[in-house]
Design a protein around this motif. Structure first.
Motif, PDB file in Angstrom:
ATOM      1  N   HIS A 117      51.701  -3.710  -7.983  1.00  0.00           N
ATOM      2  CA  HIS A 117      52.066  -3.352  -9.286  1.00  0.00           C
ATOM      3  C   HIS A 117      51.726  -4.776 -10.416  1.00  0.00           C
ATOM      4  O   HIS A 117      52.265  -4.341 -11.636  1.00  0.00           O
ATOM      5  CB  HIS A 117      52.839  -2.470  -9.245  1.00  0.00           C
ATOM      6  CG  HIS A 117      52.982  -1.737  -8.684  1.00  0.00           C
ATOM      7  ND1 HIS A 117      53.000  -1.021  -7.308  1.00  0.00           N
ATOM      8  CD2 HIS A 117      52.374   0.027  -8.770  1.00  0.00           C
ATOM      9  CE1 HIS A 117      52.936   0.026  -7.154  1.00  0.00           C
ATOM     10  NE2 HIS A 117      52.288   0.945  -7.418  1.00  0.00           N
TER      11      HIS A 117
ATOM     12  N   HIS B 167      44.456  -3.658  -9.441  1.00  0.00           N
ATOM     13  CA  HIS B 167      45.596  -4.191  -9.808  1.00  0.00           C
ATOM     14  C   HIS B 167      46.124  -5.752  -8.471  1.00  0.00           C
ATOM     15  O   HIS B 167      46.115  -6.196  -8.216  1.00  0.00           O
ATOM     16  CB  HIS B 167      46.768  -4.027 -10.435  1.00  0.00           C
ATOM     17  CG  HIS B 167      47.177  -3.741 -11.582  1.00  0.00           C
ATOM     18  ND1 HIS B 167      46.468  -2.713 -12.623  1.00  0.00           N
ATOM     19  CD2 HIS B 167      47.552  -4.205 -13.003  1.00  0.00           C
ATOM     20  CE1 HIS B 167      46.753  -2.617 -13.388  1.00  0.00           C
ATOM     21  NE2 HIS B 167      47.062  -3.598 -13.285  1.00  0.00           N
TER      22      HIS B 167
ATOM     23  N   THR C 201      47.461  -7.733 -14.521  1.00  0.00           N
ATOM     24  CA  THR C 201      46.456  -8.592 -13.708  1.00  0.00           C
ATOM     25  C   THR C 201      45.870  -9.779 -14.579  1.00  0.00           C
ATOM     26  O   THR C 201      47.005 -10.145 -15.968  1.00  0.00           O
ATOM     27  CB  THR C 201      45.521  -7.509 -13.984  1.00  0.00           C
ATOM     28  OG1 THR C 201      45.038  -7.029 -15.139  1.00  0.00           O
ATOM     29  CG2 THR C 201      45.296  -6.213 -12.553  1.00  0.00           C
TER      30      THR C 201
END
Length: 397
Positions: free
Chosen positions: A328, A269, A331
């Protein structure tokens, strides 16, 4: 409509104190008129595209060409180039582009790139050992980012690492915006000659590398030379700058840095977010092959469009709170590697390098910090690929 900034300044400059953000003028264009007229350095009346939706649409539309001889460039120099030589697939359209791309795709599969992880970890540990043995401070660009990316691309192409100096400085010169046309020609010839000798060596005695794998096929020497030249240029500078600039961004966002250091599973990520947030490639150019209606405007045949990747990757219509680095963040969706048939061939290799090197650096040097004020870090606003010229760092030895 107000006149936009000149193309080079609009695409490559950064505001003092904001080294990771595109210029506010790009943001204003995206909000006010994401498809805007732009005067190119050669006088061509073309366009600049700044929204995620429109950049993605152009990249996916075969009516917009990547051919070198059709594009007007947003930087000073020759207005348009000659047709791409055989093998220079990134400046071609299908079916020529497709023929070369198909032969190279198998060399860059996700599986094959992940197989490199163990070896890349070994390479990384060796450079971190060297860094740890020296007294701080150190320039992270020279001790880590450049040598790791150079070694990886050398091994991929079958170049002896001790030969890298023969081509590296010439290759870097090709990315400078202030390089004279004479020096560009000289650097181009020097790198081409190096790759020509390399191809001849692989023809005579193949080894376990990408160029050797391509020699049994139907590609000519000229095609192999231009493929090797393209891959060498693409792999040498981009990942090195992502490693250095990514480290700089993390050091300026200590909360995100701490998260990456303490959550090993966050690496994937984190890399995608850094690719989106930093967008080191300022843009790409397409030219209309026919009249095309786009966002209520008619792009006439022959007009060039410069697609701003940094502006598109900060578009609030596509990304929530886009100007915040959030490791966080889910993606996907960014355009750092482009989109469509020309999406970056080496993207999986770049991902693997970043996912290995960044966490290893932060784990090995838990007290890593900038050795100079952030505003004094020299930025690569004079280069086609954005990053930092140097990144002086220090740590508790």
């Amino acid at each position: 409509m107000t006149e936009p900034l000149p193309a080079p300044s609009l695409l490559t400059e950064r505001r003092p104190g904001h080294p990771f953000d595109p210029l506010p003028e790009l943001t204003e264009l995206r909000e006010r008129c994401p498809l805007s007229r732009m005067r190119y350095p050669d006088g061509h009346e073309g366009w600049v595209v700044t929204s995620h939706k429109l950049v993605r649409a152009v990249l996916a539309d075969s009516r917009f060409s990547a051919r070198a001889e059709l594009r007007h460039l947003p930087f000073p120099g020759p207005s348009r180039g000659e047709p791409a030589p055989p093998g220079s697939f990134i400046a071609m359209d299908p079916p020529d582009h497709t023929r070369y791309r198909r032969q190279l795709t198998g060399q860059f599969t996700v599986r094959r790139m992940r197989q490199l992880t163990g070896h890349l970890q070994q390479i990384t540990d060796e450079y971190l050992d060297v860094m740890a043995r020296q007294e701080p401070p150190a320039d992270l660009v020279e001790v880590l980012a450049k040598p790791i990316s150079a070694q990886v691309i050398c091994e991929l192409l079958g170049v002896r690492f001790d030969e890298r100096d023969r081509f590296a400085e010439h290759a870097y010169a090709l990315f400078r915006l202030d390089t004279s046309q004479e020096d560009i020609a000289s650097a181009y010839l020097a790198v081409h000659q190096f790759v020509r000798e390399l191809v001849a060596a692989k023809r005579a005695q193949p080894t376990d590398d990408l160029l050797s794998d391509l020699t049994p096929g139907d590609l000519t020497d000229e095609e192999l030379v231009n493929i090797g030249f393209t891959l060498l240029g693409a792999g040498l500078d981009t990942t090195a700058n992502m490693l250095a600039l990514g480290t700089f961004a993390l050091l300026r966002n200590p909360g995100e840095l701490a998260a990456l250091r303490t959550e090993p599973d966050l690496a994937e990520h984190a890399v995608e977010e850094l690719l989106r947030y930093l967008s080191i490639v300022p843009g790409t150019v397409r030219s209309a092959l026919e009249d095309v209606e786009l966002d209520g405007q008619v792009i006439k045949a022959g007009e060039s469009l410069t697609l701003s990747i940094p502006a598109a990757n900060r578009d609030p219509e596509h990304f929530t709170d886009p100007d915040r680095l959030d490791l966080h963040r889910p993606t996907g969706g960014h355009l750092a590697f482009g989109h469509g048939v020309h999406q970056c061939l080496g993207q999986q290799l770049a991902r693997v390098e970043l996912q290995v090197v960044l966490p290893a650096l932060l784990t090995r040097f838990p007290t890593l910090r900038l050795a100079i004020p952030a505003e004094d870090v020299p930025l690569r606003t004079d280069m086609l690929i954005y990053g930092v010229h140097e990144l002086p760092v220090t740590w508790e030895a």
